[in-house]
Design an enzyme around this catalytic site. Structure first.
Site, PDB file in Angstrom:
ATOM      1  N   ASP A  97       4.880  64.120 -56.952  1.00  0.00           N
ATOM      2  CA  ASP A  97       3.605  64.371 -56.261  1.00  0.00           C
ATOM      3  C   ASP A  97       3.301  63.246 -55.278  1.00  0.00           C
ATOM      4  OD1 ASP A  97       0.837  65.961 -56.469  1.00  0.00           O
ATOM      5  OD2 ASP A  97       0.405  63.830 -56.231  1.00  0.00           O
ATOM      6  N   HIS A 147      -6.090  68.252 -49.508  1.00  0.00           N
ATOM      7  CA  HIS A 147      -6.321  67.071 -50.347  1.00  0.00           C
ATOM      8  C   HIS A 147      -7.776  66.994 -50.852  1.00  0.00           C
ATOM      9  CE1 HIS A 147      -4.385  62.879 -51.043  1.00  0.00           C
ATOM     10  NE2 HIS A 147      -5.222  63.150 -52.006  1.00  0.00           N
ATOM     11  N   LYS A 153       0.299  66.727 -49.478  1.00  0.00           N
ATOM     12  CA  LYS A 153      -1.086  67.166 -49.234  1.00  0.00           C
ATOM     13  C   LYS A 153      -1.495  66.836 -47.802  1.00  0.00           C
ATOM     14  CE  LYS A 153      -1.850  65.463 -53.944  1.00  0.00           C
ATOM     15  NZ  LYS A 153      -1.089  64.217 -54.091  1.00  0.00           N
ATOM     16  N   TYR A 174      -0.614  58.669 -48.766  1.00  0.00           N
ATOM     17  CA  TYR A 174       0.013  57.619 -49.590  1.00  0.00           C
ATOM     18  C   TYR A 174       0.997  56.791 -48.753  1.00  0.00           C
ATOM     19  CZ  TYR A 174      -1.640  60.612 -53.468  1.00  0.00           C
ATOM     20  OH  TYR A 174      -2.383  61.396 -54.314  1.00  0.00           O
TER      21      TYR A 174
END
Ligand code: NAD
Length: 283
Positions: free
Chosen positions: A52, A115, A82, A57
């Protein structure tokens, strides 16, 4: 019917028939490059089949590298990313998706999520996800951080019901009504921060439970997720912890202990509240 939770590569079936491995590796705050590539590689070696990540990120390149060096066939790994808040909207989501694919060095995703429910935007974002799904660039589409009223609003105009809702979930934030709502609409519930971002280890009430099963607190809580039918994605970049977090298939929590963990609910969030979050914040 209750699903047997017996295997690291075991799956829950999404509402479109796609099998989603119920245990995944979370990589939020794993550094791009070697750190995240190693974490992904070790996880896949251990037997995890689900990773994930998210554009925000900023480690999709490293995740892609990790998948590559693992030599696990692409079709055996369930890869999730996402669309970030500032990319929401129809055209910008389509572009953001292509960029994620490029960084991951993949030609399709297994699951793509909205998200956060950015008001005024998430319906257009969802239309873009429906288009990506129609073009078979992604095997499943879903949302994250959507409360019931946001799901209901989305579903009013959606052509496709989301397959997944990824939410903060742990024994201090159960949101059973939302879980029940998702179950009723065949939206797979998924837990982020299942270990309370590491805070769970400070809570004394978990110690006796862990001792009574001869397991660690992390293992008890992750098993609790799975027995509730919730997909879980604990984060670690440490090889021993990645291994230990997957060692949850040789015991079963009794119903009373599931109830005991449910009863710890305090409606307490470690992350932002989906009804009141700063959508432009940068992690
Ligand atoms: P988490 O609950 O998984 O906790 C991670 C922390 O626990 C880290 O500090 C890690 O070092 C520590 N830890 C992990 N295993 C351990 C063990 N066995 N023993 C001791 N310490 C251990 O927190 P998280 O990273 O916030 O959530 C997991 C994943 O969920 C993320 O990595 C990300 O992929 C996803 N996520 C999604 C959203 C969203 O908005 N959709 C938000 C946050 C996280």
């Amino acid at each position: 019917m209750k699903k047997e939770i017996s295997d690291i590569s075991g799956t829950f079936t999404l509402n479109n028939g796609v099998e989603m491995p119920y245990l995944g590796l979370g990589v939020y705050q794993s550094k791009n490059g070697q750190e995240v590539a190693n974490a992904v590689h070790w996880a896949l070696k251990t037997g995890y089949r689900h990773i994930d990540t998210a554009a925000i990120y900023r480690n999709e390149d490293g995740v892609g590298q990790g998948i590559k060096i693992s030599n696990v066939p692409r079709e055996d790994v369930f890869v999730v990313s996402k669309v970030w808040n500032s990319d929401q909207g129809y055209d910008s989501t389509l572009r953001a998706f292509e960029k994620s694919l490029e960084r991951l060095q993949l030609d399709y995703l297994d699951l793509y999520l909205v998200h956060w429910p950015v008001a005024e935007k998430y319906k257009d974002t969802w239309r873009a996800l429906e288009e990506l799904y129609r073009q078979k660039k992604v095997r499943a589409i879903g949302v994250s951080n959507f409360l019931r009223h946001q799901l209901e609003d989305l579903m009013e105009s959606a052509k496709i019901i989301p397959m997944v809702n990824q939410m903060e979930f742990h024994p201090h934030l159960v949101q059973q009504d939302l879980i029940d709502f998702c179950q009723k609409h065949q939206i797979q519930y998924e837990a982020w921060s299942p270990l309370m971002q590491g805070n769970i280890f400070d809570l004394r009430e978990f110690h006796h439970l862990a001792n009574s099963y001869n397991k660690s607190i992390a293992q008890i809580v992750l098993r609790y997720n799975l027995q509730k039918g919730i997909v879980t994605i604990p984060k670690s970049a440490n090889r021993e912890r990645i291994n230990a977090n997957a060692d949850v298939f040789d015991f079963e929590l009794c119903d009373q202990d599931i109830d005991y963990l449910d009863a710890m609910d305090r409606n307490h969030r470690f992350g932002p509240d989906p009804d009141n979050f700063e959508w432009s914040y940068v992690l």
